[in-house]
Scaffold this active site. Structure first.
Site, mmCIF file in Angstrom:
data_model
loop_
_atom_site.group_PDB
_atom_site.id
_atom_site.type_symbol
_atom_site.label_atom_id
_atom_site.label_comp_id
_atom_site.label_asym_id
_atom_site.label_seq_id
_atom_site.Cartn_x
_atom_site.Cartn_y
_atom_site.Cartn_z
ATOM 1 N N GLY A 291 0.792 -1.230 0.000
ATOM 2 C CA GLY A 291 0.000 0.000 0.000
ATOM 3 C C GLY A 291 0.820 1.274 0.000
ATOM 4 C CB CYS B 138 -20.848 -11.266 -20.118
ATOM 5 S SG CYS B 138 -22.590 -11.121 -20.512
ATOM 6 C CB CYS C 240 -21.499 -8.630 -17.714
ATOM 7 S SG CYS C 240 -22.458 -9.853 -16.824
ATOM 8 C CB CYS D 235 -24.747 -13.916 -18.939
ATOM 9 S SG CYS D 235 -24.329 -12.871 -17.522
ATOM 10 C CB CYS E 175 -26.203 -9.591 -17.230
ATOM 11 S SG CYS E 175 -25.495 -9.624 -18.891
HETATM 12 ZN ZN ZN Z 1 -23.595 -10.827 -18.412
#
Ligand code: ZN
Ligand code: ATP
Ligand code: MG
Lengths: 252, 283
Positions: B32, B272, B266, B244, B241
């Site tokens: 970090g 997807c 997506c 999908c 989505c």
């Molecule tokens: Zn999707």
């Protein structure tokens, strides 16, 4: 008497040919209000900055509750600065975040020491706005729009919210109207008594020193020329310079 | 595949790559923490991910398989050019499949598929300093990191809630890495933040213009800042989505006609397609 909260000895600091601090010693006891008075350029602000670790002296020692402030790592000093100490600047713009709401300004120190509950932070901020006589309805307003007196009261709330033990104030009422000054001084006096704070306050104003301080240090050309209980110093000044300072106030 | 002999492997010369690898090693050792590096001029403009490209060039080997995504998609101009750049200068194989890639360079997203040990995710970073908008003095931000003095970041989140009733930060949502350093995850959606936590893959961040590299080693704790009574929430559009049917991925809103018709799909195109293929296979 109790052991001092803060002790400084033999402080020296030169800026070129100017001796801003010339062998200064000071003790501040828990719950005690000490005023530093003296003409412009006498070293008052420099003394506050050195005591709070913002500036290193050329020589001398500062201890806070037995810890050597000058030898402290920066992280430890900063931790003190946001927990046990507070610094109230003459110009509230130096001590506030003007783009952050009043509530956020008060909450910052709480969050810096780990507060993570929004509702509790709001509740504390509400409480502190009331204590410094700001309408809590202004909590989500930006202090840039506040009057000078309100900004100064907000700065005080922001500093006191974590209940420091020792607060440095550099002319907190300077630059304000006389009527506003009187109200602010009353407020400071009440808060200091309530919270049992130790305060080191720099002021030009002898009347303010008389109202607030238990003890007075008179500075001139980097030296403490007289020091004692407030009434004794003001009613029976020993040093010629203090006599001049007190009489000029009486004459005015 | 072989690379264009007119270039050193992966474009950068070997001493530059060594310098960048040293910065990466230091960044991995201090999760970090932003490590300065001598950013080189690249044959692409800033804003095209020159920081990410330099990091990728320095960790890339001839047998690596590279995937590049921009906003989750492999076929935007930015992703296509970077892929072409490394095919030409390093001759490496490239892929659009998250599962097949050994190095994934990304802008604005973390793939939906859980990354695995041995993979490296390289982020393109425009503004590495999470405190930049709160504290403009760079020396002071460094001091705040050194002291782990992060009250200011919470003030920002406090202000969000005071103004909007909730934490309105939806991109570049600040995180604590390994409970020590405050870090900007680059402009990924806050939805992706939880994927950084205990990720088995190595995460490297490169900021070209700002000349900073930082890292999150595998299996490192990454926590999004929040308040007890306003906990962090990974926000996504409340839809499925269209392609999908997924109800747990990050979605983009897409206009489908000029009458204001829109669908949600997506943002991670590879994920997807994989889900669509699975669906078809099941039918
Ligand atoms: Zn999707
Ligand atoms: N950073 C600096 N550089 C050079 N000289 C300085 C610096 N700070 C203070 N001085 C000088 O040191 C002396 C003490 O200054 P200081 O600000 O402490 O006075 P003061 O008592 O607070 O005055 P005032 O009442 O005007 O605020 C002055 O002569 C001042 O000009
Ligand atoms: Mg002064």
């Amino acid at each position: 008497m109790s052991t001092p909260l803060m002790e400084a000895r033999g402080l020296q600091l030169r800026f070129g040919r100017v001796a801003a601090l010339d062998d200064v010693a000071i003790d501040i006891h828990p719950g005690e209000v000490v005023a530093i008075v003296g003409e412009s350029g006498s070293g008052k602000t420099t003394l506050l900055r050195v005591l709070s670790g913002l500036m290193r002296p050329d020589a001398g020692a500062v201890t806070y509750r037995g810890q050597d402030v000058l030898a402290m790592p920066e992280a430890a000093r900063r931790r003190l600065m946001r927990t046990e100490w507070g610094f109230v600047h003459q110009n509230p713009r130096d001590g506030l975040r003007l783009g952050v709401t009043a509530g956020g300004n008060i909450g910052e120190r709480l969050m810096a020491v780990g507060a993570r509950h929004y509702g509790n932070i709001r509740a504390e901020a509400t409480e502190w706005l009331k204590r410094v006589e700001i309408d809590p309805a202004r909590m989500d307003d930006i202090p840039g729009k506040f009057s000078g007196g309100m900004q100064q009261r907000l700065q005080i709330a922001r500093v006191l919210v974590t209940r420091p033990r020792l607060v440095f104030m550099d002319e907190p009422t300077g630059g304000l109207d006389v009527s506003v000054q009187a109200r602010l001084l009353d407020l400071i006096r009440a808060l200091v008594a309530d919270l049992g704070l130790a305060v080191l306050i720099v002021t030009h104003d002898i009347a303010a020193a008389r109202l607030l301080a238990h003890r007075i240090l008179v500075m001139r050309q980097g030296q403490v020329v007289e020091e004692g209980l407030t009434d004794r110093v003001l009613d029976d000044p020993q040093h010629a310079y203090t006599q001049l300072l007190v009489s000029s106030v009486l004459a005015a | 595949m072989t690379h264009d002999p007119g270039y050193n492997f992966a474009y950068l010369d070997e001493s530059t790559k060594r310098m960048i690898r040293r910065a990466i090693l230091k960044a991995v050792a201090i999760p970090g923490h932003q490590v300065p590096f001598g950013s080189r001029e690249m044959p692409l403009p800033y804003g095209w991910g020159t920081g990410g490209i330099q990091v990728t060039a320095s960790v890339l080997g001839p047998r690596d398989v590279l995937k590049v995504i921009d906003q989750g998609s492999d076929d935007t101009t930015n992703a296509v050019s970077i892929r072409a750049f490394f095919r030409r200068t390093a001759g490496v194989a490239t892929t659009e499949r998250t599962a097949e890639a050994t190095i994934i360079q990304t802008r604005h997203r973390i793939p939906e598929r859980r990354l695995t040990e041995g993979q490296i995710l390289v982020y393109q970073v425009p503004i590495p300093e999470p405190l930049a908008r709160l504290e403009p003095r760079i020396a002071e931000t460094r001091r705040l990191h050194a002291m782990a003095d992060y009250g200011l970041m919470h003030v920002k989140l406090y202000e969000d809630i005071a103004k909007h009733g909730h934490i309105a930060t939806s991109y570049s949502y600040p995180v604590m890495v390994n409970e020590r350093y405050l870090m900007s995850p680059s402009p990924i959606p806050a939805f992706d933040n939880p994927k950084m936590h205990m990720m088995p893959a190595l995460q490297l961040f490169g900021a070209g213009r700002e000349k900073r590299i930082y890292a999150v080693p595998p299996y490192t704790a990454v926590r999004s800042l929040d308040f007890e009574d306003h906990p962090f929430r990974p926000i996504r559009a409340p839809h499925r989505c269209e392609l999908c049917g997924s109800g747990d991925t990050y979605l983009d809103e897409v206009l489908v006609d000029d009458k204001g018709g829109r669908i949600f799909v997506c943002s991670d195109t590879d994920h997807c397609q994989e889900r669509q293929a699975m669906r078809e296979a099941a039918e």
